[in-house]
Scaffold this active site. Sequence first.
Site, PDB file in Angstrom:
ATOM      1  N   GLU A 150      -5.559  -8.230  -0.918  1.00  0.00           N
ATOM      2  CA  GLU A 150      -6.361  -8.011   0.209  1.00  0.00           C
ATOM      3  C   GLU A 150      -7.910  -7.791  -0.145  1.00  0.00           C
ATOM      4  O   GLU A 150      -8.282  -6.913  -0.872  1.00  0.00           O
ATOM      5  CB  GLU A 150      -5.927  -6.805   0.819  1.00  0.00           C
ATOM      6  CG  GLU A 150      -4.561  -6.924   1.719  1.00  0.00           C
ATOM      7  CD  GLU A 150      -4.135  -5.781   2.283  1.00  0.00           C
ATOM      8  OE1 GLU A 150      -5.021  -5.159   3.086  1.00  0.00           O
ATOM      9  OE2 GLU A 150      -2.838  -5.681   2.587  1.00  0.00           O
TER      10      GLU A 150
ATOM     11  N   GLU B  21       0.965  -1.138   0.017  1.00  0.00           N
ATOM     12  CA  GLU B  21      -0.017  -0.101   0.079  1.00  0.00           C
ATOM     13  C   GLU B  21       0.784   1.175   0.131  1.00  0.00           C
ATOM     14  O   GLU B  21       0.778   2.232   0.939  1.00  0.00           O
ATOM     15  CB  GLU B  21      -1.047  -0.025   1.195  1.00  0.00           C
ATOM     16  CG  GLU B  21      -1.977  -1.149   1.312  1.00  0.00           C
ATOM     17  CD  GLU B  21      -3.131  -1.066   2.194  1.00  0.00           C
ATOM     18  OE1 GLU B  21      -4.237  -1.526   1.839  1.00  0.00           O
ATOM     19  OE2 GLU B  21      -2.915  -0.708   3.242  1.00  0.00           O
TER      20      GLU B  21
END
Length: 480
Positions: free
Chosen positions: A376, A175
């Site tokens: 995810e 991320e």
Amino acid sequence: MGFPEKFLWGGATAANQCEGAWNVAGKGESICDHLRAGSLKKRRVFDRELVADAYYPSHDAIDFYHHYAEDIALFGEMGFKVFRLSIAWSRIFPNGDDAEPNEEGLAFYDQVFDECLKHGIEPLVTLSHFELPYALVKKYNGFADRQVIDHFVRYTTTVMERYKEKVKYWLTFNEINFATMPFGALNVLGILSDQTEDMMQPVDDPNRRYQALHHAFIASARTVMEGHKINPDFQIGCMLAHMTFYPLTPKPADVLLTQQFDNHMNNFCGDVHVKGKYPYFIRQYFADNDITIDFAAEDAEILKEGTVDFYSFSYYSSNCVTAENGSEMTAGNLMGGAKNPYLEASEWGWQIDPTGLRYTLNKLYDRYEIPLMVVENGLGAEDTVEADGSIQDDYRIDYLRQHVLAMKETLADGVELIGYTMWGCIDLVSAGTGEMKKRYGFIYVDRDNDGNGTLARSKKKSFDWYKQVIASNGEQVEQQ
């Protein structure tokens, strides 16, 4: 059209949220080891120096370090084809810039990968998942200092060389676009923000933040280049938190603002990783906000040559954007937005939007035309253990079922989707709040918010459901 024959079904974790054993076998302190637990109403506190008697969830987490064989056996029982996990940099180089790697740390991951391969599971390794050795933070202020690039590449090439016969799939930074947000760079890039007298009020420095992000881009690109030299068969990807935005209304101002949010929060980092260059809109953003980035002479060529093989991302929910004040707001992964009146939300206020996953996958494939992986996706919820020990998490099954169906529809659209790793396949510590009660897993871990519990593992109802999904390659998604 169904899922491809070799589709990578699996689950995902992160070292700082599951491993524990924070100071054993030569491991050094990581930046996450300085984060106390918080909650939705009380933000997590970062301590520059550890405080006696304070609770730091990463120190023990769910003790995957000592339970890895048991946990991976359960993943194997579900039929995982891939297991996404991260390596704790400070377990390999305790201070980040040590002369030699820590052999005990290297040996631990050898054992983990061997256990995965024994069960027919491909490891997917994140090299930096919100985690840096804390010594690098104190000495260099993390990636704010260009010297940390060399330390990172030394770490990544060390582990890639060590595990080149065991690991094929790699991700550089988790991320990474989190660093575009004020204070988001703390975990991603290891920057210690300046502080006011009140430690709860850090001071953001955009210039330093974006300079550190640039250094991370260079570190990622160099890792891709060196990794392909170590093993040309390596598949090395980027990983972003995709924040899917819709205009709240058809008003042109809402549509334009949504486009600007999407560019800044998603497309900027994606373009650097996949296209190998800074996009026009971020250059203008820097000019408008007096941000100056120091590019070394060789940086443009490094970014161009170090582009990734595939694009991976997290997707949990979507939010709306509006230029008007006074709209009802809702939460989300990393950031929230205006409430969408057409969506339901989870206990934590994250809006459930499986169609948004199809929209996002199509948008990304149209922009980048390289393989995609959802690494995810999941539902955080408070689970109840019934009197008979069972956990009837039908709400989790329903959430995941809808997203699996959305992926199947996306494949029919022609998108090249190669894998799916559901987040928190075993209960772990929440990165956002440090809590245990916000659970994602197919496997329940007896641990509470204060670190109490036996750590015993038990299967939830969703365990057998996901086993059936994998066995049928996504064809059987209804509950039996």
